[in-house]
Design an enzyme around this catalytic site. Structure first.
Site, PDB file in Angstrom:
ATOM      1  N   ARG A 252      -1.148  -9.788  -4.644  1.00 12.89           N
ATOM      2  CA  ARG A 252      -1.740 -10.447  -3.486  1.00 12.89           C
ATOM      3  C   ARG A 252      -2.810 -11.427  -3.943  1.00 12.89           C
ATOM      4  O   ARG A 252      -3.475 -11.213  -4.947  1.00 12.89           O
ATOM      5  CB  ARG A 252      -2.386  -9.413  -2.558  1.00 12.89           C
TER       6      ARG A 252
ATOM      7  N   TYR B 251       6.043 -12.950  -3.703  1.00 15.98           N
ATOM      8  CA  TYR B 251       5.694 -11.609  -4.147  1.00 15.98           C
ATOM      9  C   TYR B 251       5.117 -10.686  -3.083  1.00 15.98           C
ATOM     10  O   TYR B 251       4.134 -11.031  -2.426  1.00 15.98           O
ATOM     11  CB  TYR B 251       4.693 -11.665  -5.321  1.00 15.98           C
TER      12      TYR B 251
ATOM     13  N   LYS C 180       1.167  -6.027   4.903  1.00 17.42           N
ATOM     14  CA  LYS C 180      -0.267  -6.246   5.060  1.00 17.42           C
ATOM     15  C   LYS C 180      -0.563  -7.284   6.152  1.00 17.42           C
ATOM     16  O   LYS C 180      -1.503  -7.142   6.930  1.00 17.42           O
ATOM     17  CB  LYS C 180      -0.888  -6.666   3.724  1.00 17.42           C
TER      18      LYS C 180
ATOM     19  N   HIS D  20      -5.373   1.189   6.550  1.00 21.44           N
ATOM     20  CA  HIS D  20      -4.746   1.228   5.215  1.00 21.44           C
ATOM     21  C   HIS D  20      -4.764   2.669   4.710  1.00 21.44           C
ATOM     22  O   HIS D  20      -5.553   3.020   3.833  1.00 21.44           O
ATOM     23  CB  HIS D  20      -5.553   0.301   4.290  1.00 21.44           C
TER      24      HIS D  20
ATOM     25  N   SER E  11      -6.263  -0.500  -2.595  1.00 20.49           N
ATOM     26  CA  SER E  11      -5.019  -0.751  -3.318  1.00 20.49           C
ATOM     27  C   SER E  11      -5.095  -0.175  -4.734  1.00 20.49           C
ATOM     28  O   SER E  11      -6.107  -0.332  -5.421  1.00 20.49           O
ATOM     29  CB  SER E  11      -4.773  -2.253  -3.395  1.00 20.49           C
TER      30      SER E  11
ATOM     31  N   CYS F  24      -5.358   2.877  -5.705  1.00 16.71           N
ATOM     32  CA  CYS F  24      -6.355   3.937  -5.866  1.00 16.71           C
ATOM     33  C   CYS F  24      -5.818   5.304  -5.449  1.00 16.71           C
ATOM     34  O   CYS F  24      -6.586   6.218  -5.141  1.00 16.71           O
ATOM     35  CB  CYS F  24      -7.620   3.597  -5.098  1.00 16.71           C
TER      36      CYS F  24
ATOM     37  N   LYS G 266      -3.028   6.293  -3.048  1.00 23.06           N
ATOM     38  CA  LYS G 266      -2.429   6.716  -1.769  1.00 23.06           C
ATOM     39  C   LYS G 266      -1.018   7.273  -1.966  1.00 23.06           C
ATOM     40  O   LYS G 266      -0.713   8.371  -1.486  1.00 23.06           O
ATOM     41  CB  LYS G 266      -2.380   5.545  -0.765  1.00 23.06           C
TER      42      LYS G 266
ATOM     43  N   ASP H 190       1.003   4.153   2.931  1.00 24.56           N
ATOM     44  CA  ASP H 190       0.168   2.950   2.815  1.00 24.56           C
ATOM     45  C   ASP H 190      -0.492   2.514   4.122  1.00 24.56           C
ATOM     46  O   ASP H 190      -1.603   2.002   4.095  1.00 24.56           O
ATOM     47  CB  ASP H 190       1.020   1.789   2.272  1.00 24.56           C
TER      48      ASP H 190
ATOM     49  N   ARG I  96       6.159  -2.955  -9.327  1.00 29.10           N
ATOM     50  CA  ARG I  96       6.349  -2.072  -8.172  1.00 29.10           C
ATOM     51  C   ARG I  96       7.804  -1.658  -7.985  1.00 29.10           C
ATOM     52  O   ARG I  96       8.719  -2.336  -8.435  1.00 29.10           O
ATOM     53  CB  ARG I  96       5.894  -2.802  -6.897  1.00 29.10           C
TER      54      ARG I  96
ATOM     55  N   ARG J 274     -12.440   4.235  -6.021  1.00 24.89           N
ATOM     56  CA  ARG J 274     -12.334   4.457  -7.461  1.00 24.89           C
ATOM     57  C   ARG J 274     -13.714   4.156  -8.031  1.00 24.89           C
ATOM     58  O   ARG J 274     -14.105   3.004  -8.146  1.00 24.89           O
ATOM     59  CB  ARG J 274     -11.277   3.483  -8.002  1.00 24.89           C
TER      60      ARG J 274
HETATM   61  P1  GTP Z   1      -1.196   0.492  -3.266  1.00 21.97           P
HETATM   62  O1  GTP Z   1       0.275   0.644  -3.195  1.00 21.97           O
HETATM   63  O2  GTP Z   1      -1.643  -0.707  -4.031  1.00 21.97           O
HETATM   64  O3  GTP Z   1      -1.861   0.548  -1.932  1.00 21.97           O
HETATM   65  O4  GTP Z   1      -1.744   1.698  -4.212  1.00 21.97           O
HETATM   66  P2  GTP Z   1      -1.939   3.266  -3.929  1.00 21.97           P
HETATM   67  O5  GTP Z   1      -3.256   3.493  -3.271  1.00 21.97           O
HETATM   68  O6  GTP Z   1      -0.744   3.837  -3.283  1.00 21.97           O
HETATM   69  O7  GTP Z   1      -2.108   3.857  -5.425  1.00 21.97           O
HETATM   70  P3  GTP Z   1      -1.084   4.739  -6.298  1.00 21.97           P
HETATM   71  O8  GTP Z   1      -0.884   6.105  -5.750  1.00 21.97           O
HETATM   72  O9  GTP Z   1       0.111   3.935  -6.573  1.00 21.97           O
HETATM   73  O10 GTP Z   1      -1.932   4.888  -7.636  1.00 21.97           O
HETATM   74  C1  GTP Z   1      -2.401   3.781  -8.352  1.00 21.97           C
HETATM   75  C2  GTP Z   1      -2.858   4.173  -9.740  1.00 21.97           C
HETATM   76  O11 GTP Z   1      -3.822   5.195  -9.672  1.00 21.97           O
HETATM   77  C3  GTP Z   1      -1.725   4.677 -10.613  1.00 21.97           C
HETATM   78  O12 GTP Z   1      -1.897   4.170 -11.916  1.00 21.97           O
HETATM   79  C4  GTP Z   1      -1.935   6.175 -10.619  1.00 21.97           C
HETATM   80  O13 GTP Z   1      -1.452   6.765 -11.795  1.00 21.97           O
HETATM   81  C5  GTP Z   1      -3.445   6.308 -10.489  1.00 21.97           C
HETATM   82  N1  GTP Z   1      -3.821   7.548  -9.783  1.00 21.97           N
HETATM   83  C6  GTP Z   1      -3.351   7.975  -8.580  1.00 21.97           C
HETATM   84  N2  GTP Z   1      -3.892   9.181  -8.239  1.00 21.97           N
HETATM   85  C7  GTP Z   1      -4.745   9.496  -9.240  1.00 21.97           C
HETATM   86  C8  GTP Z   1      -5.619  10.611  -9.481  1.00 21.97           C
HETATM   87  O14 GTP Z   1      -5.720  11.546  -8.684  1.00 21.97           O
HETATM   88  N3  GTP Z   1      -6.351  10.586 -10.634  1.00 21.97           N
HETATM   89  C9  GTP Z   1      -6.261   9.554 -11.528  1.00 21.97           C
HETATM   90  N4  GTP Z   1      -7.017   9.611 -12.625  1.00 21.97           N
HETATM   91  N5  GTP Z   1      -5.437   8.495 -11.347  1.00 21.97           N
HETATM   92  C10 GTP Z   1      -4.697   8.467 -10.219  1.00 21.97           C
HETATM   93  C1  SPV Z   2      -1.711  -3.133  -1.708  1.00 19.35           C
HETATM   94  O1  SPV Z   2      -2.104  -4.029  -2.466  1.00 19.35           O
HETATM   95  O2  SPV Z   2      -2.490  -2.419  -1.035  1.00 19.35           O
HETATM   96  C2  SPV Z   2      -0.263  -2.865  -1.606  1.00 19.35           C
HETATM   97  C3  SPV Z   2       0.658  -3.780  -2.266  1.00 19.35           C
HETATM   98  O3  SPV Z   2       0.133  -1.922  -0.942  1.00 19.35           O
HETATM   99  S1  SPV Z   2       0.958  -5.203  -1.358  1.00 19.35           S
HETATM  100  O4  SPV Z   2       2.075  -4.963  -0.440  1.00 19.35           O
HETATM  101  O5  SPV Z   2       1.306  -6.272  -2.317  1.00 19.35           O
HETATM  102  O6  SPV Z   2      -0.214  -5.561  -0.585  1.00 19.35           O
HETATM  103 MN    MN Z   3      -1.603  -0.619  -0.176  1.00 19.16          MN
END
Ligand code: GTP
Ligand code: SPV
Ligand code: MN
Length: 599
Positions: free
Chosen positions: A74, A202, A211, A231, A253, A255, A257, A282, A375, A406
């Site tokens: 993004r 993308y 989003k 979110h 993002s 972090c 989810k 998400d 992704r 984070r």
């Molecule tokens: P978006 O799709 O961008 O909204 O991201 P998201 O919030 O769904 O994050 P996702 O679960 O994909 O995790 C993103 C990163 O954080 C990855 O590299 C994970 O391995 C890491 N991660 C997720 N949960 C944890 C946790 O509990 N501890 C640690 N240390 N890392 C984590």
């Molecule tokens: C985020 O960045 O929070 C995502 C990926 O879930 S995107 O759809 O590219 O915004």
């Molecule tokens: Mn997201």
């Protein structure tokens, strides 16, 4: 020649005519949602290299895609809220005058689809026919967008049928154009129900249901109509007696989810019959139910998840989602057997990998094989732990809302707000290190209220006020918490095991909601007594030779006053930027925090 279709909705036809006149495509193709049409489009995309078919035995129905090298995340700096009055976009958004914005975009789009096909995607956010679902029409010249939208949303004729002759739909206009990053614009017009996106191909820039619509436009609609677009992931925790409690959690993002939404409880719990069910990973649309509780729906139909770090140990459920019918973007490709790879998928990468850039990858180079924001786009129905009721139009009733960023220091593992208004304060002061999900520097701490900073379609002060107002309309409010899975030691190693072990924190949260456990009152809110976080069966090495123990837990369950005093100074700056639209309730909470930190 255009395909013959029998669309009668005048507003839709006018919108498509206008787009055709502007972009001048060779043909207009209406996406009907049929597998036959999607298969035909995938074949076309394979012929041009836009999609690569993966190993049909190992990854049936899966495809590989690479975006342009300059187009991998993004672009917050090029994302604008185009309200008539500049002050309505507020201090956290870029603003552009709507007339100027349309002119700029028209100039970029004019004639840009010559020699290309233009696709019209009727899509629905939420189950088709649900009274809370909302319709969009996305116009695009990208097959990648069409096939991705078909996974992430409900598309096709059934959506047009649901729309009938109504003009109540989001007008989404997307063109890849020349992928010129200097003329890339992601424009939201909340007052016009419109989104224009140019020069990107993308993810969150172009899958307009996500989003742009389900957060930026929907947050604006929610403010007007008395609901909320957030979110947030949504999950259900099943207890051994069969009861299910639902939690929604807002993390910025990348972090955690998706990982939390699909987590497997530690063996100690699963052996006793505890389970976690995924409702969404998400986005959550929240409404007050007839029973006075807050109910959450997932408007999406798929997961657009971060690939790196996903593996059979960290998130077996997410990995299982990606084993069929999935599109992989910017991961590494193993050309010999047409499979995919990314960092931490397995310890040893197969030989002969092509990197996300399409070049032979040399492990010794230190470069990543997969882009950090690579992704998977996977259908929700693939998820082994998808909740049986995930498509219930009413959604699920929330016991708790969890915020979390984070943060290497300051924020403890978990704490509870004193009440709704204080919970809104806790969400408003969220801060998090930036990640690869958006372009720009990574690892910089910034204020990210409710993990919505890049996604609020209006003034952040009004948004926070809307949270306060909603609290008055929910007789049976969810309790509000804050978590931080990302505390590190002096070497940068994570102190808390995270992933499945986060269940231990969720369990404490639900116990608090049910009044089954006490908390220690502090200046920031209620912290657990360390003995109340169940560590049975936990075996985690922070680094070789250093095990997680009670002492480590104590260290992440304390309020470090110096760090918090420093933090309040930065909160003051953030609140000052919001100006006089900051809710008085939040100002009062900050004053109280500052006072109590002095004691
Ligand atoms: P978006 O799709 O961008 O909204 O991201 P998201 O919030 O769904 O994050 P996702 O679960 O994909 O995790 C993103 C990163 O954080 C990855 O590299 C994970 O391995 C890491 N991660 C997720 N949960 C944890 C946790 O509990 N501890 C640690 N240390 N890392 C984590
Ligand atoms: C985020 O960045 O929070 C995502 C990926 O879930 S995107 O759809 O590219 O915004
Ligand atoms: Mn997201």
């Amino acid at each position: 020649m255009d395909e013959l279709v029998s669309v009668t909705n005048k507003a839709v036809l006018d919108f498509v005519d206008e787009a055709r006149a502007l972009a001048a495509p060779d043909r207009v193709i209406w996406i009907d949602g049929s597998e036959t049409q999607l298969e035909d489009l995938r074949k076309q995309a394979m012929a041009t290299g836009e999609l690569i078919k993966l190993n049909e035995e190992k990854l049936p129905g899966c495809y590989y895609h690479r975006s342009a090298l300059n187009d991998v995340a993004r672009v917050e700096g090029r994302t604008f809220i185009c309200t008539r009055k500049k002050e309505d976009a507020g201090p956290t958004n870029n603003w552009m005058d709507p007339q100027e914005a349309y002119t700029v975009c028209r100039d970029v789009l004019r004639g840009s689809m010559k020699g290309r096909d233009m696709y019209v995607i009727p899509f629905c956010m939420g189950p088709v026919g649900s009274r809370f679902a909302k319709v969009g029409i996305e116009i695009t010249d990208s097959i990648y967008v069409v096939v991705s939208m078909a996974i992430m949303t409900r598309v096709g004729d059934e959506v047009l049928k649901m729309l009938g002759d109504s003009s109540d739909f989001v007008h989404g206009m997307h063109g890849k154009c020349m992928l010129d990053e200097n003329k890339r614009y992601i424009l939201q017009f909340p007052e016009d129900n419109a989104i224009w996106s140019v020069n990107s191909g993308y993810g969150g820039n172009v899958l307009l249901g996500k989003k742009c619509f389900a957060l930026r436009i929907a947050s604006f609609q929610g403010k007007r109509e008395g609901w909320m677009a957030e979110h947030m992931l949504i999950l259900g925790i099943e207890y051994p007696d069969g009861q299910v409690k639902y939690v929604a959690a807002a993390f910025p993002s990348a972090c955690g989810k998706t990982n939390l939404a699909m987590m497997l409880p530690p063996e100690y719990y699963s052996e006793r019959g505890y389970k976690v069910w995924t409702v969404g990973d998400d986005i959550a649309w929240l409404r007050v139910g007839k029973d006075g509780r807050l109910w959450a729906c997932n408007p999406e139909a798929g997961f657009f998840g971060v690939a790196p770090g996903t593996n059979a140990h960290s998130n077996p459920n997410a990995l299982a989602c990606t084993r069929r019918g999935t599109i992989f973007t910017n991961v590494a490709l193993n050309p010999s057997d047409k499979t995919v790879w990314w960092e931490k998928l397995e310890n040893d990468p197969p030989a002969g990998l092509l990197s996300w850039k399409g070049e032979p990858w040399d492990k010794a180079s230190g470069e990543k094989a997969a882009h950090p924001n690579s992704r998977f786009t996977a259908p929700a129905k693939n998820c082994p732990c998808i909740a049986k009721n995930w498509e219930d139009p009413d959604g699920v009733p929330l016991s708790a809302i969890v915020f979390g960023g984070r943060r290497a220091r300051t924020a403890p593992l978990v704490y509870q707000s004193r009440d709704w208004d204080h919970g809104v304060f806790v969400g408003s002061i969220m801060a998090s290190e930036t990640t690869a999900a958006a372009t720009g520097a990574v690892g910089v701490v910034r204020r990210d209220p409710m993990a919505m900073r890049p996604f609020i379609g209006y003034h952040v002060g009004d948004y926070l006020q809307h949270w306060i107002e909603m609290g008055k309309k929910i007789p049976n409010k969810p309790k509000i918490f804050n978590v931080n899975w990302f505390r590190t030691d002096e070497n940068g190693d994570f102190l808390w095991p995270g992933f499945g072990d986060n269940f231990r924190v969720l369990e404490w949260i639900i116990k608090r909601c049910e009044g089954k456990v006490d908390a220690q009152e502090t200046a920031i809110g209620g912290l657990p007594f360390a003995g109340d976080i169940d560590l049975s069966g936990l075996d985690y090495e922070i680094r070789p030779g250093k095990k997680f123990d009670r002492e480590t837990l104590d260290s992440i369950l304390t309020v470090e006053k110096d760090a918090w005093v420093e933090d309040t100074a930065s909160i003051e700056d953030f609140y000052a930027s919001i100006g006089d639209r900051l809710p008085a309730e939040l100002r009062a909470s900050l004053d109280r925090l500052e006072r109590e930190l002095k004691n």
